[in-house]
Design an enzyme around this catalytic site. Sequence first.
Site: not given
Ligand code: GLU
Length: 428
Positions: A119
């Site tokens: 992240k």
């Molecule tokens: N930000 C989204 C999550 O927290 C998607 C992450 C992604 O698609 O890589 O799951």
Amino acid sequence: MASESSAQTVASEPGEPESALETARRQLHHAAEKLSIDPNIVERLNHPKAVHEVTIPIERDDGTVEVFTGYRAQHDSVRGPYKGGLRYHPEVTRDECVGLGMWMTWKCAVMDLPFGGAKGGVAVNPKELSPAEKERLTRRFAGEIRDVIGPTIDIPAPDMGTDPQTMAWLMDAYSMQEGETIPGVVTGKPPVVGGSEGREEAPGRSVAIITREACEYYGRQLDETRVAVQGYGSVGANAARLLDEWGATVVAVSDVNGAMYDPDGIDTAAVPSHDEEPEAVTKYADTVIDNDELLTLDVDVLVPAALGNVITEANADAIAADLVVEGANGPTTATAGKILAERGVAVIPDILANAGGVTVSYFEWLQDINRRAWSLERVNDELETEMRTAWRAVRREFENRDVTWRDAAYIVALSRLGEAHRARGLWP
Ligand code: GLU
């Protein structure tokens, strides 16, 4: 670029909300106790592989230069390339990215996707940026993290404060520097540049699918189910609209300014989502209540789909719903989770419920690699299959081990991660 390989967390002061990293670590240890997983593997999972911190100078529209800080926390890649969103939010910190990156590792493992967890984000208020400033910020951020991302290394996606347009800029900036168009470097792009049909709706769709499965498990008919949804962005609005379409009565939805409440049910299609018209929920509401009140409404199902840490020690006793389905990442603190478990409130965790987003990201990545787009129908069918498969795996642990739904999901994830770590071993 500063990189480090171990996590130091300062515990939050009593009364302060616990950080995403503290919650993620508590949940990891809690679930690990229930499994005969090698403690050495748990120790590895307790730390990110790397946290990249970068400085992002951008020219504001008035000609001045402002410097922002960006992060990319890469947690674990034993099952495949790092995967996870990028958020633009004033409260983005290093620790938050690490905690959210850990959740991505569990989420991809619960869904059995060949990805690890990451992240990142920029500590910035995106509402204070013009579109041109947001574009410059994104392009420079892409330049700064270019060496540590890539379609087989780490694949970012949208998260809070970022959207398909942000991903298109990121893909373009990366591709221009690489000298070729590489759509698979990010997911959540607009379909016209290699994005997948159905990706934007996917996290909300998975929340709705899991709510439907959980209601069925507890013998509750959807048309006799009253639902409150906190947040009306892409997760909350899509979940609310699908549940409404499938017969549930959605009595409350909210934006940052408050919640619309109608005990007879809201026509969710008529309320603009945040993407359609920002902060419009309260504008169209006859009766406005505050966001805290929404959480404690007398409903059957509560879907927190806005921010993290909204169900805390302070309000866990007042939650009236029997079922909480987590649309946001980390809406329930570890202490609140304990209180809800003692009270017999079922909490279906984020790493399962909102995992439709990363699942369709995986479909998007496959489409990019194969240079072949899928139809919306195929995306939704395959998402439905993946969600039901994951639900059954989690339900099996829930039934066999007498644990919470969160622990059951962690057990599924940790078993897969533990096996992969055991098979690969420790290098060198
Ligand atoms: N930000 C989204 C999550 O927290 C998607 C992450 C992604 O698609 O890589 O799951």
